[in-house]
Design a protein around this motif. Structure first.
Motif, mmCIF file in Angstrom:
data_model
loop_
_atom_site.group_PDB
_atom_site.id
_atom_site.type_symbol
_atom_site.label_atom_id
_atom_site.label_comp_id
_atom_site.label_asym_id
_atom_site.label_seq_id
_atom_site.Cartn_x
_atom_site.Cartn_y
_atom_site.Cartn_z
ATOM 1 N N ASP A 221 -4.115 -1.537 -6.416
ATOM 2 C CA ASP A 221 -2.507 -1.074 -6.460
ATOM 3 C C ASP A 221 -1.763 -0.496 -8.202
ATOM 4 O O ASP A 221 -3.416 -0.892 -8.598
ATOM 5 N N ASN A 371 -1.499 -6.036 -4.830
ATOM 6 C CA ASN A 371 -1.796 -7.013 -3.948
ATOM 7 C C ASN A 371 -2.371 -8.233 -3.486
ATOM 8 O O ASN A 371 -2.063 -8.940 -4.895
ATOM 9 N N SER A 376 1.860 -7.169 3.510
ATOM 10 C CA SER A 376 1.851 -6.976 4.748
ATOM 11 C C SER A 376 1.868 -7.985 5.500
ATOM 12 O O SER A 376 2.678 -7.828 6.956
ATOM 13 N N ARG A 423 -0.854 0.430 10.294
ATOM 14 C CA ARG A 423 -1.848 -1.462 10.021
ATOM 15 C C ARG A 423 -2.171 -0.431 9.053
ATOM 16 O O ARG A 423 -2.733 0.649 8.923
ATOM 17 N N GLN A 424 -2.831 -0.889 7.817
ATOM 18 C CA GLN A 424 -3.703 -0.655 6.700
ATOM 19 C C GLN A 424 -4.901 -0.652 7.452
ATOM 20 O O GLN A 424 -5.629 0.938 6.856
ATOM 21 N N ASP A 425 -5.813 -0.998 8.097
ATOM 22 C CA ASP A 425 -7.160 -1.065 8.147
ATOM 23 C C ASP A 425 -6.747 -0.025 9.789
ATOM 24 O O ASP A 425 -7.071 -0.599 10.829
ATOM 25 N N GLN A 486 -6.552 8.668 9.668
ATOM 26 C CA GLN A 486 -5.415 8.309 8.802
ATOM 27 C C GLN A 486 -4.061 9.140 9.429
ATOM 28 O O GLN A 486 -2.834 8.600 9.676
ATOM 29 N N ASP A 504 1.996 1.635 6.268
ATOM 30 C CA ASP A 504 0.838 0.275 5.793
ATOM 31 C C ASP A 504 0.065 1.116 4.548
ATOM 32 O O ASP A 504 -0.974 1.643 5.483
ATOM 33 N N GLU A 505 0.094 2.021 3.702
ATOM 34 C CA GLU A 505 -0.674 2.905 2.433
ATOM 35 C C GLU A 505 -1.290 3.792 3.728
ATOM 36 O O GLU A 505 -1.996 4.107 4.138
ATOM 37 N N ALA A 508 -3.571 7.003 2.517
ATOM 38 C CA ALA A 508 -5.823 6.109 1.750
ATOM 39 C C ALA A 508 -5.826 7.029 2.412
ATOM 40 O O ALA A 508 -5.718 7.682 3.915
ATOM 41 N N GLU A 538 3.302 1.844 0.147
ATOM 42 C CA GLU A 538 3.177 2.625 -0.957
ATOM 43 C C GLU A 538 2.703 2.553 -2.562
ATOM 44 O O GLU A 538 3.258 2.267 -3.388
#
Length: 638
Positions: A221, A371, A376, A423-425, A486, A504-505, A508, A538
């Motif tokens: 972060d 973080n 999330s 999602r982030q992952d 991504q 979410d992000e 990346a 972000e």
């Protein structure tokens, strides 16, 4: 048909001559699936420094690190930045552009760089045994050998700077990077941000003359990025003649961390050219402009600028003309998670999140916080709230008819309730898909997820083509890189028919140019649509300041108890967020990119005194230089 040996075939190996005739070059261009790329090189290009093969990637030039300063490398993915770190770190030996002939000796390499600063550098690399250390990218494989070791054991083995058994430097580094809570855990159980901080600590504990850091801000972060920046810069004070080289795609962090910049340009996976060393401000501005004055080379047709949104808080108040009648409201709520916290993943821990009431209307709302503060969790809570309201409406409609609700009507997916969630992952989730495991290509997978939108002309013009999805259409999804996955996840999210978009992000694994393109795409497709609301997490300050219209800030203790505050306008929210981090931002007058002020500088003290931690609009541009009577007139005429 060709009399020359333009294309030779030996078994399954094909070689294309660089001096092929026009007819053979035309056949190569018509090769299916983009298997062959023919790239036009700039004029006056120096001989290649290193080549991976006859028709493979070539690197032209090398940067010259300077003792006592931090050198930043800026460039797109696939242009050779990681290759440069491997060469300077001694992991990859130069072949001086000849991959076929006998391998180059160190005498040939020293002779090649005679009279250059790199001559002294490579001499030291040969003579000294413990000369440099490289912090690689985190790809899951770099830390696989340490997955079953505890963090404190790994740090103790890497500690070379403490003399006579003392651990002062180690303890100080653990405290600065906030590693106290995870020292007894296994490396394989760490999150991405925790693993990043441990790997940075391992590199800083080594007693070397040269330090290389490859993307140290990934998974961190904003607060952690500032801490890591100060830790890396402090390495210059551990001895005389220290070198530090950093590769990063967060322009605000790279600007704040570096003293000098080397721009790396070229065609991804084809060739890369290393520009001359320049000041950090001018170097980044020249790269964004796509033109290097010292080399007189233009490598991009259009400059990259970052114009902030001009909407204020009044533009998004309920009932205003900008918000219209479209809004998604949420009430005050409280979320309690037991068993595992977001920050430290400790068992039997409790995380509490208090959410203040607000609404998502037309525009983009950003979530800004450390973080583990519940960003999330906030998104998942919004999804659950909208799903509960949707099921409630279904029950009421059936009860009004005097009928029972079928169970299949209550099993809803996010697109059915009007939510598109990136999602982030996203990478692991995409690879686990059933049709992806069967070898589906990108185009087949997109037809499966958003088939209708692929035939929408506006979607292809504003989203599909700018994100360069046509180049990877026939590639299998399981073979995509992190950045390609991504972009695929972003295209699927934006192509979903929904009224609320959650991302979410999204930055990346993307380089600085791709981040600028993604920012422009989301502004066009989401920010300007009258019936779409967007919420984005972000950590890239450059993307956030350009993308967000309103901001939700977080307060409290990460991993324990936090509060998601009501949405504020961009200037107010950013100012509050930066005040808590004790940093100030200004905008560059050339391209409006945000720049972090150096601590205790004149601008830093002035902005803190006036409580203006964030400058929303850039100052007037500097006067241009013109020629009158054969002399330069302008700001720098003296």
């Amino acid at each position: 048909m060709c009399e020359k040996e333009c294309v030779t075939v030996k078994g399954k190996h094909i070689t294309i001559s660089e001096k092929a005739c026009g007819a053979c070059l035309l056949r190569c261009k018509q090769c299916p699936d983009n298997a062959v790329s023919i790239v036009q090189l700039p004029c006056g290009l120096v001989a290649p420094t290193h080549s991976y093969g006859v028709n493979s990637f070539r690197l032209h030039g090398l940067p010259s690190p300077k003792a006592g300063s931090v050198l930043g490398l800026l460039g797109a993915n696939g242009t050779g930045k990681s290759t440069i770190l491997k060469i300077l770190g001694g992991k990859l030996k130069l072949n001086l552009g000849d991959p076929i002939g006998p391998p180059a000796t160190w005498e040939d390499i020293i002779k090649y760089f005679r009279g250059n600063e790199l001559q002294k550098y490579f001499l030291s690399l040969i003579e000294e045994e413990d000369f440099c250390i490289l912090k690689p990218q985190l790809d899951g494989l770099s830390m696989k050998a340490f997955s079953k070791l505890k963090v404190n054991n790994v740090l103790s083995k890497r500690n070379e700077r403490d003399k006579e058994g003392e651990t002062k430097i180690l303890d100080d580094l653990v405290e600065k990077l906030s590693l106290e809570k995870i020292t007894d855990r296994l490396m394989g159980d760490l999150s991405g941000g925790e693993l990043q901080r441990v790997s940075i600590a391992c590199a800083c504990l080594a007693d070397r003359l040269v330090y290389f850091f490859d993307e140290p801000s990934a998974f961190l972060d904003v607060k952690q990025r500032m801490v890591v920046t100060n830790v890396i810069r402090s390495l210059l004070n551990t001895g005389e003649g220290k070198y530090v080289v950093v590769v990063d795609h967060d322009l605000a962090v790279l600007d704040y961390m570096s003293d000098q910049i080397c721009c790396v340009f070229g065609a991804p996976n084809a060739y890369g050219v290393v520009g001359k060393r320049s000041g950090v401000g001018n170097g980044i501005n020249n790269y964004l402009a796509g033109y290097l004055p010292t080399e007189n080379v233009r490598f991009r047709d259009r400059p990259i600028t970052f114009k902030p949104p001009t909407l204020s808080e009044d533009d998004y108040t309920e009932g205003s003309s900008a918000a219209g009648s479209f809004d998604i409201s949420y009430a005050d709520s409280y979320v309690k998670l037991e068993g595992k916290s977001e920050a430290d993943n400790e068992e039997n821990s409790t995380f509490e999140l208090t959410i203040e009431a607000g609404c998502f209307s037309t525009g983009i709302v950003g979530l800004m916080g450390e973080n583990g503060c519940g960003k999330s969790t906030f998104m998942r809570h919004i999804c659950q709230t909208m799903a509960d309201n949707f099921r409630k409406n279904i029950r009421e409609s059936y009860e009004a008819k005097g009928e029972e609700v079928p169970e299949d009507k209550l099993k809803l997916t996010l697109p059915q309730i009007g939510i598109a969630y990136k999602r982030q992952d996203c990478g692991p989730n995409l690879r686990k898909n059933r049709i992806v495991k069967q070898g589906a290509t990108v185009l087949q997978f997109l037809h499966h997820r958003i088939g209708k939108m692929l035939h929408d002309r506006l979607f292809r013009l504003q989203v599909y083509q700018p994100l360069s999805m046509e180049r990877i259409e026939k590639t299998e999804v399981r073979n995509l890189s992190g950045g390609q996955l991504q972009r695929l996840a972003i295209v699927i999210c934006l192509g979903t028919s929904a009224s609320l978009f959650l991302l979410d992000e999204p930055s990346a694994f993307l380089d600085c140019e791709q981040r600028a393109i993604v920012t422009k795409v989301m502004r066009q497709w989401l920010g300007n649509h009258p019936r779409r609301a967007t919420c984005i997490v972000e950590h890239d300050l450059l993307m956030a300041s350009t993308l967000f219209d309103r901001v939700i800030t977080y307060s409290g203790t990460p991993g324990v108890a936090c509060t998601a505050e009501a949405p504020r306008d961009l200037a107010t929210g950013f100012n509050l967020f930066l005040e808590r981090l004790d940093i100030t931002l200004r905008r560059d007058p050339t391209n409006s990119r945000p720049r972090i002020n150096k601590p205790e500088s004149v601008l830093d003290r002035e902005q803190k005194a006036s409580k203006q931690y964030f400058v929303h609009q850039a100052a007037d541009k500097l006067p241009s230089t013109k020629v009158v009577d054969g002399k330069k007139k302008g700001k720098d005429s003296k």
